[in-house]
Design an enzyme around this catalytic site. Sequence first.
Site, PDB file in Angstrom:
ATOM      1  N   THR A  31      -1.509   7.489  -0.363  1.00 16.57           N
ATOM      2  CA  THR A  31      -2.814   7.373  -1.045  1.00 16.57           C
ATOM      3  C   THR A  31      -3.619   6.171  -0.551  1.00 16.57           C
ATOM      4  O   THR A  31      -4.819   6.097  -0.805  1.00 16.57           O
ATOM      5  CB  THR A  31      -2.607   7.184  -2.563  1.00 16.57           C
ATOM      6  OG1 THR A  31      -1.911   5.946  -2.753  1.00 16.57           O
ATOM      7  CG2 THR A  31      -1.810   8.311  -3.176  1.00 16.57           C
ATOM      8  N   ASP A  76       6.197  -9.510  13.013  1.00 13.73           N
ATOM      9  CA  ASP A  76       7.459  -9.332  13.738  1.00 13.73           C
ATOM     10  C   ASP A  76       7.629 -10.394  14.818  1.00 13.73           C
ATOM     11  O   ASP A  76       8.718 -10.938  15.007  1.00 13.73           O
ATOM     12  CB  ASP A  76       7.519  -7.938  14.385  1.00 13.73           C
ATOM     13  CG  ASP A  76       7.806  -6.848  13.359  1.00 13.73           C
ATOM     14  OD1 ASP A  76       8.076  -7.198  12.193  1.00 13.73           O
ATOM     15  OD2 ASP A  76       7.754  -5.662  13.726  1.00 13.73           O
ATOM     16  N   ASP A 134       2.542  -6.667  16.820  1.00 14.10           N
ATOM     17  CA  ASP A 134       2.814  -6.885  15.394  1.00 14.10           C
ATOM     18  C   ASP A 134       3.038  -8.376  15.156  1.00 14.10           C
ATOM     19  O   ASP A 134       4.074  -8.925  15.535  1.00 14.10           O
ATOM     20  CB  ASP A 134       4.038  -6.080  14.950  1.00 14.10           C
ATOM     21  CG  ASP A 134       4.198  -6.130  13.441  1.00 14.10           C
ATOM     22  OD1 ASP A 134       4.232  -7.243  12.883  1.00 14.10           O
ATOM     23  OD2 ASP A 134       4.272  -5.063  12.818  1.00 14.10           O
ATOM     24  N   ARG A 143       0.834  -1.212   0.000  1.00 18.43           N
ATOM     25  CA  ARG A 143       0.000   0.000   0.000  1.00 18.43           C
ATOM     26  C   ARG A 143       0.854   1.241   0.000  1.00 18.43           C
ATOM     27  O   ARG A 143       1.820   1.349   0.757  1.00 18.43           O
ATOM     28  CB  ARG A 143      -0.886   0.024   1.248  1.00 18.43           C
ATOM     29  CG  ARG A 143      -1.898  -1.070   1.256  1.00 18.43           C
ATOM     30  CD  ARG A 143      -2.868  -0.896   2.398  1.00 18.43           C
ATOM     31  NE  ARG A 143      -4.208  -0.828   1.865  1.00 18.43           N
ATOM     32  CZ  ARG A 143      -5.208  -0.165   2.420  1.00 18.43           C
ATOM     33  NH1 ARG A 143      -5.036   0.507   3.509  1.00 18.43           N
ATOM     34  NH2 ARG A 143      -6.389  -0.171   1.868  1.00 18.43           N
TER      35      ARG A 143
END
Length: 207
Positions: A107, A202, A199, A103
């Site tokens: 935007t 991770d 996360d 991504r």
Amino acid sequence: MQNVQLIDHPLTKHSLTILRDKNTDTETFRRHTAIVSQIIIMEASRTCKLNVKQIETPVASMQGYEIYRSLIFVPVLRAGISMLVPARDFLPWTSVGFIGLERDEETAIAHEYYQKFPEHIEKKLIMVLDPMLATGGSVSDTIFRLKEKGAKRIAIACIVAAPEGIKRINKEHPDVKIYTTAIDDHLNDKKYIVPGLGDFGDRYFGT
Ligand code: PRP
Ligand code: URA
């Protein structure tokens, strides 16, 4: 919230608590990811069709069953790989499709940098694997790409989902069912699931 199945089982509760604990080491995290993933896949594959198969036991002949090979796993890179390995230990013949999306931070438009799919995805049940459904952006973009390529039956297997992510999938993909072992409270301002587990990628890959 609709089209969501919460898989609530003592084994998933136990393993999820270990995954959520910030003191859990990488090796233990991987082990419990595998346990939870297999339980999710077991539930999500409940709709798989069976072929009847005649076999001989050592004692008699009988009618048995084999799963009709109609499933494709699509892990969302990178963390989805953590669910792919245990899922394929369960169903080793299952084909795997890959779609790499990145991504644009500004935007939020997803750019596809890689894709490779098995044939006839339009005839198969596609199981999208991603342990964390946070805003739902990663999974929703993946599903849009799968639909562009002809996929008609899609389900999502995740470990922890946020209400925000579920609502987004409900809105953008009302035909898609979500299987999850937890529906958490909310997203924080960094779009992390609360209480969540941090996360996932991770912690799983030790980065
Ligand atoms: C994590 C996770 C999901 C995504 C969920 O991936 O594995 O794919 O975030 O967030 P969303 O629902 O808001 O899109 P991340 O982007 O951290 O990459 P990783 O898999 O490489 O760790
Ligand atoms: N991705 C993660 O790995 N964790 C979250 O809480 C949200 C997105």
